[in-house]
Scaffold this active site. Structure first.
Site, PDB file in Angstrom:
ATOM      1  N   HIS A 418       0.173  56.870  26.936  1.00  0.00           N
ATOM      2  CA  HIS A 418       0.514  58.273  26.687  1.00  0.00           C
ATOM      3  C   HIS A 418      -0.726  59.113  26.391  1.00  0.00           C
ATOM      4  CE1 HIS A 418       1.562  61.621  23.956  1.00  0.00           C
ATOM      5  NE2 HIS A 418       2.479  61.828  24.872  1.00  0.00           N
ATOM      6  N   CYS A 749     -35.281  55.287  49.036  1.00  0.00           N
ATOM      7  CA  CYS A 749     -34.534  55.355  47.779  1.00  0.00           C
ATOM      8  C   CYS A 749     -35.485  55.754  46.663  1.00  0.00           C
ATOM      9  CB  CYS A 749     -33.919  53.993  47.439  1.00  0.00           C
ATOM     10  SG  CYS A 749     -32.843  53.335  48.716  1.00  0.00           S
TER      11      CYS A 749
END
Length: 802
Positions: A418, A749
């Site tokens: 919840h 990279c």
């Protein structure tokens, strides 16, 4: 006599005004999806007309609406008093005989079909004639294990009262629903004996990011109330939808074992339930088999396709028959309602404080404020706007409180609890399932909660500084040079899949090995002969559900790779095989027995040299098995494999031959192999290395280190370490030129192209195919590439005019 019920086989989705969204959905599935194999427990529902009759005969309508008129709609200061007065008046009212008669007829039909020992789930389903799309999810009560007709009537009476719980009244006010037009239908459904088995919740997308190519299956032991209320941390599985559709052998791309601390069962002394501590041996195993996970995911896809939208689905397994059932399905309302997923908000913590606790992070945000420990909704006045709520768990009674919290932290619960669902609805940063937040955080303490790094959320002492950036990627021009990501953490993959990239140019395995696996692969391979007793105990604890310890490494690694491959499919995901240094490998559990002591690990026993060496070859075989599983069993042929720190041509040949022996043969099933270009010899002999590899990726950090002879980790020499050095740039230019000669793909990279526009311009001018960035640098990197490409065009036009 007028009938006030409808059986599920008489109900479909058009009956929402009459029986509410929940019951209409159950009837729709019972009627139309059982032929597809989806199992829904039989039952019936009272109509909204029955509710209005209840109010009329009890002379309740005017008194209820008079109480509602007293409600303080600004501060809700009298909400508790108004709700209590209405519920008391409903409880005192007689239950009309006409409704009782209809309920008795429905009950007798079920008894005749299924026997007089049946137990029932009695669920409330709110509705409104002029609000057919209102679901009112979680606002009313459910009563389980209801036996006998008298108990059924009592439960129905309570359901009518639950239309006016405090949270339901406020929910309707918050959503501008006319309180006088909302009715209640009661669903009466055969109880699935999940108290003897298990239950759970599925989402047909990732509820945290909205990534819609997966089904999230979560499961616990016993009745489902514990998972809905967030009382336990469940097992979680992600199932890849395209793999299910294409009947791929293994569509489950990740599993997480939850602690499942509680098991809710029926109270054998009568009606009602008991919440017991789960036995340790059941906490330490997965609730579902792979076949059951796959079946639930398939049913979830059928339900989603039937309704044409993402769904939130509850399921249960009957411990007597071992059958699975769908017991509820409602539309997912948070991620599917977000209209603009092209706007990217990134949060970066600018300083690190002392860590207090951690758990499952939700919301991909950072928040800070005073901690307020609250144990019950009755203490709501303690929480001030801007404070962070700390509690054991929440349920719908907490809704009015949660909406004013700057952040939410709970001891218990998973991503379908919840607290997690409400946090997503209100856009709050939240950490659930910490186990100890209410004990380790002090009431009134200043804290910062960071959920910006994947699924793990961390609570820090003090109010820390952070940065937030919002970028509308629609405004970004797509460059010709491919922007790609450098990625290590699979938990960030679904979120990052929305970024404007051509895929993943570098997936580092080290993060998965260090954080998810934690154990040295050779320690798993030679577990029985380990000398370190403490390491052996820890390994047994982590791998107890794997009879073959080596399988633990293979499966965990495969799931980490598969999660990223799934997020970006069909775009390339270039996976670099492990590149720890020997001292880093030694820090893994059991690692010290298998690693040499080196004076300079940076240029020592690392990369390709390990793979064929007797000290690591068996471990490399496990890496290859994981890659093969991802590509063949899971179907992710977008995965390409990259070899790091490959020093010589002979070494390249050895590694490629070894991979072929392990079932990863270049060009077979479309497999492409890449090489990290990070050693000067890779540059000098690039044309020769191209005979062995389909692509190169320049590792700018190591290439700078080895070109300049500078330890990249040395603070004393940090001013010399510079990728912009002319020598380094000459090396990069040389290897790009060689790659063009041999028609070999080449990328880079590193951070430099995002930090320095001139470095991006240099790469674009030399004709690099792709540049890979860390996620937080991607947007700046794309802007720099676009500027460089525009400059190149302008320069070319100027040259031609001359």
């Amino acid at each position: 006599m007028k009938n006030y019920i409808k059986h599920f086989n008489e109900i479909d989705i058009n009956d929402v005004p009459e029986v509410g969204g929940k019951n209409a959905s159950l009837g729709e599935m019972y009627q139309k999806l059982t032929l597809t194999g989806v199992q829904v427990p039989d039952g019936f529902a009272t109509t909204s007309e029955a509710y209005w009759l209840f109010l009329k005969e009890g002379q309740l309508k005017e008194s209820i609406f008079a109480e509602i008129a007293k409600l303080d709609k600004k501060d809700f200061s009298n909400l508790r008093e108004v709700g209590s007065a209405i519920r008391t008046s409903i409880a005192k009212a007689d239950f009309p005989q006409a409704i009782k008669s209809s309920l008795e007829k429905g009950y007798n039909v079920l008894v005749k079909k299924y026997g007089n020992q049946i137990s029932l789930a009695v669920r409330s389903s709110a509705t409104a004639e002029d609000l057919p799309n209102a679901s009112f999810a979680g606002q009313q009560e459910t009563y389980l294990n209801v036996k006998g007709f008298d108990e059924l009537i009592a439960a129905c009476h309570k359901c009518y009262a639950s239309l006016f719980t405090d949270r339901a009244i406020k929910y309707r006010e918050d959503n501008h629903f006319d309180q006088t037009k909302v009715a209640l239908s009661i669903g009466v459904q055969l109880m699935v004996r999940s108290d003897l088995a298990c239950s759970g919740v599925n989402f047909t997308l990732d509820p945290d990011t909205g990534f819609d190519k997966v089904v999230l299956v979560s499961s616990i032991w016993g009745l489902g109330e514990n998972i809905v209320q967030g009382s336990v941390n469940p097992d979680e599985y992600f199932v890849y939808k395209p793999s299910l559709k294409n009947s791929i052998r293994q569509p489950i791309i990740s599993r997480k074992l939850g602690s499942k601390e509680k098991t809710m069962i029926y109270d054998s002394s009568g009606s009602g339930t008991l919440n017991l501590d789960t036995k340790i041996e059941k906490q330490e195993i997965f609730v579902l088999t792979d076949a059951e996970v796959i079946k639930l995911a398939q049913w979830s896809m059928i339900i989603e396709e039937h309704y044409g939208r993402p769904m939130d689905i509850e399921w249960a397994k009957d411990g007597l028959t071992n059958e699975l059932f769908i017991v509820q399905a409602r539309p997912e309302t948070v991620q599917s309602a977000k209209k603009d997923k092209l706007k990217i908000s990134t949060y970066t913590l600018l300083e690190k404080g002392k860590e207090i606790t951690r758990g499952m992070g939700l919301g991909n945000k950072i928040s800070a404020g005073k901690a307020r420990i609250i144990h019950s909704p009755l203490e709501s006045d303690k929480l001030q706007p801007g404070e962070i709520l700390i509690t054991e768990k929440t349920d719908p009674d907490w809704d009015p409180i949660l909406k004013k919290a700057a952040g939410i932290i709970t001891d218990q619960g998973g991503r379908t609890s919840h607290a997690a669902i409400v946090a997503r609805e209100v856009g709050a940063a939240a950490i659930v399932g910490t186990l100890n937040a209410t004990k380790t955080i002090k009431d009134g303490q200043d804290i910062t909660i960071s959920c910006a790094d994947g699924d793990t959320g961390v609570v820090y002492e003090g109010i820390l500084k952070w940065d937030e950036k919002v970028v509308d990627t629609k405004s970004l021009k797509k460059p010709a040079t491919q922007p790609m990501l450098i990625l290590a953490d699979p938990e960030q993959a679904f979120k990052l899949s929305f970024y404007p990239t051509a895929g993943v140019g570098l997936m580092r395995l080290e993060f998965v090995i260090n954080n998810s696996i934690q154990i040295h692969p050779m320690a798993l391979k030679h577990f029985d002969n380990l000398k370190d007793a403490s390491a052996k105990t820890l390994i047994e604890k982590l791998t107890h559900h794997y009879p073959d310890k080596a399988d633990y490494f293979v499966h965990k690694l495969a799931e980490g790779i598969a999660t990223i491959a799934a997020a970006f499919y069909p775009k390339d995901v270039i996976v670099r095989t492990s590149d720890f240094k020997s001292n880093e490998y030694a820090n893994l559990i059991g690692g010290k027995e298998f690693e040499p002591l080196e004076s300079n690990p940076m240029i020592g026993f690392r990369g390709a040299s390990r793979y064929y060496h007797p000290k690591y070859q068996e471990a490399f075989e496990l890496e290859c098995k994981a890659m093969k599983m991802v590509r063949e069993d899971m179907g992710f042929n977008n995965v390409k494999i990259m070899i790091p720190f490959c020093r010589t041509l002979k070494e390249a040949e050895k590694v490629i031959d070894l991979m072929a022996d392990y079932g990863l043969k270049r060009a077979e099933n479309g497999l492409q192999l890449y090489m990290m270009t990070e050693i000067p010899n890779n540059v000098i002999l690039a044309e020769e290395f191209a005979h062995f590899f389909d692509g190169f990726s320049i590792g700018s950090n190591d290439l700078t280190q080895l070109t300049l002879g500078v330890d990249r980790d040395s603070e004393l020499l940090s001013d010399i370490f510079d990728a912009n050095d002319p020598g380094v740039k000459k090396m990069i230019a040389m290897v790009i030129a060689s790659a063009h000669k041999t028609n070999t793909k080449i990328g880079l990279c590193g951070q430099a192209p995002s930090d320095y526009p001139e470095f991006a311009q240099f790469l674009v001018e030399k004709g690099i195919n792709s540049i890979s960035f860390n996620p937080d640098a991607l947007i700046d990197g794309i802007k720099n590439i676009n500027m460089a490409e525009q400059s190149k065009i302008s320069f070319g036009m100027a040259e031609s005019s001359n």
